[in-house]
Design a protein around this motif. Structure first.
Motif, PDB file in Angstrom:
ATOM      1  N   GLU A  36      72.627  31.971  -5.920  1.00  0.00           N
ATOM      2  CA  GLU A  36      73.904  32.744  -5.675  1.00  0.00           C
ATOM      3  C   GLU A  36      74.073  33.714  -6.938  1.00  0.00           C
ATOM      4  OE1 GLU A  36      78.327  31.217  -7.623  1.00  0.00           O
ATOM      5  OE2 GLU A  36      77.637  29.940  -6.227  1.00  0.00           O
ATOM      6  N   ILE A  37      73.443  33.363  -8.107  1.00  0.00           N
ATOM      7  CA  ILE A  37      73.303  34.304  -9.178  1.00  0.00           C
ATOM      8  C   ILE A  37      72.525  35.382  -8.928  1.00  0.00           C
ATOM      9  CG2 ILE A  37      72.732  34.717 -11.412  1.00  0.00           C
ATOM     10  CD1 ILE A  37      73.851  31.578 -11.984  1.00  0.00           C
ATOM     11  N   CYS A  38      71.221  34.943  -8.307  1.00  0.00           N
ATOM     12  CA  CYS A  38      70.282  35.981  -8.011  1.00  0.00           C
ATOM     13  C   CYS A  38      70.867  36.902  -6.878  1.00  0.00           C
ATOM     14  CB  CYS A  38      68.836  35.742  -7.637  1.00  0.00           C
ATOM     15  SG  CYS A  38      68.041  34.689  -9.079  1.00  0.00           S
ATOM     16  N   VAL A  39      71.712  36.537  -5.941  1.00  0.00           N
ATOM     17  CA  VAL A  39      72.326  37.463  -4.928  1.00  0.00           C
ATOM     18  C   VAL A  39      72.949  38.227  -5.688  1.00  0.00           C
ATOM     19  CG1 VAL A  39      73.708  37.553  -2.941  1.00  0.00           C
ATOM     20  CG2 VAL A  39      72.063  36.144  -3.028  1.00  0.00           C
ATOM     21  N   GLU A  40      73.797  37.892  -6.701  1.00  0.00           N
ATOM     22  CA  GLU A  40      74.895  38.927  -7.558  1.00  0.00           C
ATOM     23  C   GLU A  40      74.183  39.969  -8.152  1.00  0.00           C
ATOM     24  OE1 GLU A  40      77.111  36.524 -10.200  1.00  0.00           O
ATOM     25  OE2 GLU A  40      77.889  35.184  -8.650  1.00  0.00           O
ATOM     26  N   THR A  41      73.011  39.720  -8.818  1.00  0.00           N
ATOM     27  CA  THR A  41      72.286  40.380  -9.809  1.00  0.00           C
ATOM     28  C   THR A  41      71.333  41.192  -8.932  1.00  0.00           C
ATOM     29  OG1 THR A  41      70.652  38.539 -10.336  1.00  0.00           O
ATOM     30  CG2 THR A  41      72.680  38.944 -11.690  1.00  0.00           C
TER      31      THR A  41
ATOM     32  N   VAL B 119      62.676  17.848 -13.857  1.00  0.00           N
ATOM     33  CA  VAL B 119      63.129  18.758 -12.643  1.00  0.00           C
ATOM     34  C   VAL B 119      64.601  18.637 -12.541  1.00  0.00           C
ATOM     35  CG1 VAL B 119      60.899  18.758 -11.755  1.00  0.00           C
ATOM     36  CG2 VAL B 119      62.418  16.944 -10.987  1.00  0.00           C
ATOM     37  N   PRO B 120      65.119  19.563 -12.123  1.00  0.00           N
ATOM     38  CA  PRO B 120      64.868  20.939 -12.030  1.00  0.00           C
ATOM     39  C   PRO B 120      64.339  21.683 -13.229  1.00  0.00           C
ATOM     40  CG  PRO B 120      66.918  21.185 -11.524  1.00  0.00           C
ATOM     41  CD  PRO B 120      66.632  19.467 -11.785  1.00  0.00           C
ATOM     42  N   VAL B 121      63.298  22.452 -13.324  1.00  0.00           N
ATOM     43  CA  VAL B 121      62.855  23.240 -14.589  1.00  0.00           C
ATOM     44  C   VAL B 121      63.178  24.677 -13.948  1.00  0.00           C
ATOM     45  CG1 VAL B 121      61.424  23.628 -16.069  1.00  0.00           C
ATOM     46  CG2 VAL B 121      61.419  21.502 -15.245  1.00  0.00           C
ATOM     47  N   THR B 122      64.002  25.439 -14.719  1.00  0.00           N
ATOM     48  CA  THR B 122      63.897  26.688 -14.511  1.00  0.00           C
ATOM     49  C   THR B 122      63.229  27.637 -15.380  1.00  0.00           C
ATOM     50  OG1 THR B 122      66.282  26.306 -13.719  1.00  0.00           O
ATOM     51  CG2 THR B 122      65.708  28.618 -14.013  1.00  0.00           C
ATOM     52  N   PHE B 123      62.538  28.734 -15.103  1.00  0.00           N
ATOM     53  CA  PHE B 123      61.772  30.034 -15.786  1.00  0.00           C
ATOM     54  C   PHE B 123      62.487  31.184 -15.472  1.00  0.00           C
ATOM     55  CE2 PHE B 123      58.832  26.217 -16.377  1.00  0.00           C
ATOM     56  CZ  PHE B 123      57.860  26.695 -17.512  1.00  0.00           C
ATOM     57  N   VAL B 124      62.563  31.949 -16.402  1.00  0.00           N
ATOM     58  CA  VAL B 124      62.904  33.264 -16.499  1.00  0.00           C
ATOM     59  C   VAL B 124      61.815  33.962 -16.839  1.00  0.00           C
ATOM     60  CG1 VAL B 124      64.724  34.970 -16.868  1.00  0.00           C
ATOM     61  CG2 VAL B 124      65.291  32.700 -16.310  1.00  0.00           C
TER      62      VAL B 124
ATOM     63  N   LEU C  91      69.104  37.154 -17.276  1.00  0.00           N
ATOM     64  CA  LEU C  91      68.928  38.189 -16.097  1.00  0.00           C
ATOM     65  C   LEU C  91      69.417  39.592 -16.535  1.00  0.00           C
ATOM     66  CD1 LEU C  91      69.336  35.873 -12.843  1.00  0.00           C
ATOM     67  CD2 LEU C  91      67.133  36.887 -13.985  1.00  0.00           C
ATOM     68  N   ALA C  92      70.292  39.359 -17.451  1.00  0.00           N
ATOM     69  CA  ALA C  92      70.924  40.838 -17.897  1.00  0.00           C
ATOM     70  C   ALA C  92      69.878  41.515 -18.844  1.00  0.00           C
ATOM     71  CB  ALA C  92      72.155  40.807 -18.612  1.00  0.00           C
ATOM     72  N   ARG C  93      68.954  40.902 -19.463  1.00  0.00           N
ATOM     73  CA  ARG C  93      67.976  41.587 -20.427  1.00  0.00           C
ATOM     74  C   ARG C  93      66.809  41.825 -19.347  1.00  0.00           C
ATOM     75  NH1 ARG C  93      69.148  36.748 -23.308  1.00  0.00           N
ATOM     76  NH2 ARG C  93      67.667  35.473 -22.333  1.00  0.00           N
ATOM     77  N   ALA C  94      66.139  43.050 -19.935  1.00  0.00           N
ATOM     78  CA  ALA C  94      65.209  43.814 -19.286  1.00  0.00           C
ATOM     79  C   ALA C  94      64.125  42.604 -19.100  1.00  0.00           C
ATOM     80  CB  ALA C  94      64.413  44.718 -19.929  1.00  0.00           C
ATOM     81  N   PRO C  95      63.470  42.369 -17.729  1.00  0.00           N
ATOM     82  CA  PRO C  95      62.115  41.769 -17.665  1.00  0.00           C
ATOM     83  C   PRO C  95      61.221  41.866 -18.364  1.00  0.00           C
ATOM     84  CG  PRO C  95      62.739  42.849 -15.748  1.00  0.00           C
ATOM     85  CD  PRO C  95      63.530  43.404 -16.796  1.00  0.00           C
ATOM     86  N   ARG C  96      60.580  40.664 -18.869  1.00  0.00           N
ATOM     87  CA  ARG C  96      59.460  40.710 -19.572  1.00  0.00           C
ATOM     88  C   ARG C  96      58.174  41.077 -18.694  1.00  0.00           C
ATOM     89  NH1 ARG C  96      58.837  35.265 -23.212  1.00  0.00           N
ATOM     90  NH2 ARG C  96      60.937  34.732 -22.636  1.00  0.00           N
TER      91      ARG C  96
END
Length: 88
Positions: free
Chosen positions: A30-35, A58-63, A82-87
């Motif tokens: 849902e959030i990735c569709v928004e962003t 689990v679940p383990v989330t990586f960004v 997700l608002a920060r620039a990707p590394r």
């Protein structure tokens, strides 16, 4: 830092039959569709190293390749990450 699954911006490590994993994946989707960011789910039971590393979390989330959350996804924290620039 873990890179996995075609370098999607968000990776959710999970296992089949895990209710918390299903909730996390739904929220991340849902959030990735928004962003407009990419995400992928990885079944830890297909890899012995992932299974031994994440079985109890689990679940383990990586960004962007860095661990972000485990057990639950905080939507406010995920949106902020997700608002920060990707590394790179």
């Amino acid at each position: 830092m873990i890179r996995h699954a075609e370098d999607a911006r968000v990776v959710v490590y999970s296992r089949p039959g895990c209710h918390l994993c299903e909730v996390a994946e739904s929220l991340v989707d849902e959030i990735c569709v928004e962003t407009g960011d990419s995400w992928v789910g990885v079944d830890i039971t297909t890899d012995e190293d992932l299974t031994s590393r994440f079985t109890e979390q689990v679940p383990v989330t990586f960004v962007d390749g860095a661990q972000h959350d485990f057990w639950r996804v905080d939507p406010v924290r995920l949106r902020a990450a997700l608002a920060r620039a990707p590394r790179v």
